[in-house]
Design an enzyme around this catalytic site. Structure first.
Site, short mmCIF file in Angstrom:
data_model
loop_
_atom_site.label_atom_id
_atom_site.label_comp_id
_atom_site.label_asym_id
_atom_site.label_seq_id
_atom_site.Cartn_x
_atom_site.Cartn_y
_atom_site.Cartn_z
CD GLU A 53 7.13 -5.64 -15.16
OE1 GLU A 53 7.29 -4.29 -15.71
OE2 GLU A 53 7.23 -6.48 -16.04
CG ASN A 54 12.39 -3.90 -11.53
OD1 ASN A 54 11.93 -3.63 -12.71
ND2 ASN A 54 13.48 -3.82 -11.34
#
Lengths: 219, 232
Positions: free
Chosen positions: A47-48
């Site tokens: 998710e980064n």
């Protein structure tokens, strides 16, 4: 014999389906990437801001600009893509990611999950966990059946601050595979090899639903 | 339009005590190292910092925390920072923890002129306390408001003199939407090039969102979790 962490990951990897985009949380979930079944192609989202996350780099090839959501150095697979955090969570909330696997401190029989805070003790923040659990259709929790004090982590109600409500679909622990059923309850699907239904019952504080013969996991 | 300033001193000259500042980065990846060092040097106090993380004890925003320059942190994850935890538990530091996707979208909304939006993230948790709940398609959502800042400070890989930015790898993270949400946005870049050198097709953030750009120096680019595999 209860499963070790790698075996839990191996069992969860059996749930993967060809063509899925998958988000793996920190801890046991990360290990799932090591056990992708033969003939199945999946892509990992972190998710980064990466889709198509690859294994750790070889020593000396680490890139400070290439990490996963656990802040570990990683590599990118062929066909990978980078994007910003808003786009990343558009993928997650927009249900473009087919499976989320994450760890938990507690799961309740109606699918609530707590994994971000122990009041007065540990407050690290929820990171992306609340967005993930609120949005994904298919959430599997990977965890040990009991905490370090030996207390059950499968409860009738969570005692810790919640990460999300009624969202967990399946739980894979060192003792069992369970499905959370409508109306509440952990429906026992499989036992770890050599672990009895009675042992699982004794280790589960929440409502355990046992119907018919419960098969052993095949790893 | 030329947005170039000579150095970090000039870029940060307008930052005052009590301001709200957004800082890009995820962990230590893609953080504006030069500007953080400058804020430490300036000793600007009572800052409200909006950043996904708070650095580590001796790097990134951890440096500002050690110096007691931050009054309030708005973040999604603050682990791996003992000083942060100490200040939070002792009440010296105000902390607003919000889900990562909501943080990103709140910044994006702030920059895009959307005052608020509904999201399912955090429904039924502490995060939802005091927030309006509305059901869409049978599912409850909570109302989250946009975030803006007096200054947004971002780090890009390449930028041109017009403020167009290109990010590298996962160092992009929160930088683009924070660049949009700053009343004044400072971009520090590893490579500052003349206009015309960047392919307009490849630009991630257009110069309209950037007020000051400068060539950064001496990047440490520290790695928080060095994980490797052996060559077999």
């Amino acid at each position: 014999m209860a499963l070790d962490k790698n075996q839990i990951a191996r069992r969860i990897a059996q749930e993967l389906q060809h063509g899925w985009y998958v988000n793996l949380g920190i801890g046991i979930p990360t290990l799932v990437a090591n056990f992708i079944p033969e003939g199945i192609e999946v892509e990992f989202q972190s998710e980064n801001g990466i889709l198509g996350m690859g294994p750790f780099p070889f020593e000396g090839e680490e890139d400070a600009d290439l990490i996963n959501a656990g802040k570990q150095t990683i590599t990118a697979m062929k066909g990978a893509a980078y994007f910003d955090s808003a786009t990343s969570f558009a993928m997650i909330r927009g249900q473009h990611v087919q499976l989320t696997v994450l760890g938990a401190m507690e799961v309740s029989e109606n699918g609530d999950i707590a994994n971000w805070k122990i009041p007065g003790k540990m407050v690290k923040g929820m990171g992306g966990a609340m967005d993930l659990v609120a949005s994904a259709d298919n959430i599997i929790v990977a965890m040990m059946h009991a905490n370090k004090k030996g207390e059950s982590k499968l409860l009738s109600n969570c005692s810790l601050p919640l990460t999300g409500v009624g969202c967990v679909k399946k739980v894979v622990t060192n003792l069992a595979v369970m499905e959370i059923v409508e109306g509440g309850g952990f429906k026992l699907l499989e036992r770890a090899p050599g672990v009895s239904v009675e042992e699982i019952q004794a280790a589960t504080e929440g409502k355990l639903i046992i119907k018919g013969e419960i098969p052993e996991m095949v790893l | 339009m030329n947005k170039v300033v000579d150095n970090v001193e000039k870029a940060c000259a307008g930052i005052e005590n009590g301001m709200t500042i957004m800082l890009g980065g995820f962990g230590l990846c893609g953080i504006p190292e030069n500007s953080i060092s400058q804020l430490v040097k300036l000793g600007t106090k009572e800052l409200t910092c909006i950043s996904n993380n708070a650095g580590v004890d001796d790097f990134g925003l951890g440096l500002l925390l050690q110096n007691r320059q931050i009054k309030k942190m708005i973040s999604s994850y603050v682990g791996e920072n003992d000083e942060f935890e100490r200040q939070m538990l002792s009440g010296e530091l105000e902390v607003d923890l919000i889900p990562q996707g909501s943080l990103a979208e709140r910044c994006r909304a702030g920059g895009a002129g959307i005052p608020a939006f509904f999201t399912p993230a955090g429904y039924g948790t502490e995060v939802a306390e005091g927030k309006e709940v509305r059901v869409f398609n049978g599912k409850p959502h909570i109302l989250e408001s946009a975030l803006t800042a007096d200054y947004a400070i971002v780090k890009a890989w390449k930028g041109d003199t017009a403020g167009n930015l290109i990010f590298k790898g996962t160092a992009r993270n929160f930088n683009p939407m924070m660049a949009m949400a700053g009343k004044v946005t400072i971009a520090e870049v590893e490579h500052l090039v003349p206009t015309g050198e960047l392919d307009p097709n490849q630009i991630h953030i257009a110069g309209i969102f950037v007020q000051h750009i400068f060539q950064g120096t001496g990047y440490e680019k520290r790695i928080e979790q060095r994980t490797v595999r052996q060559k077999s």
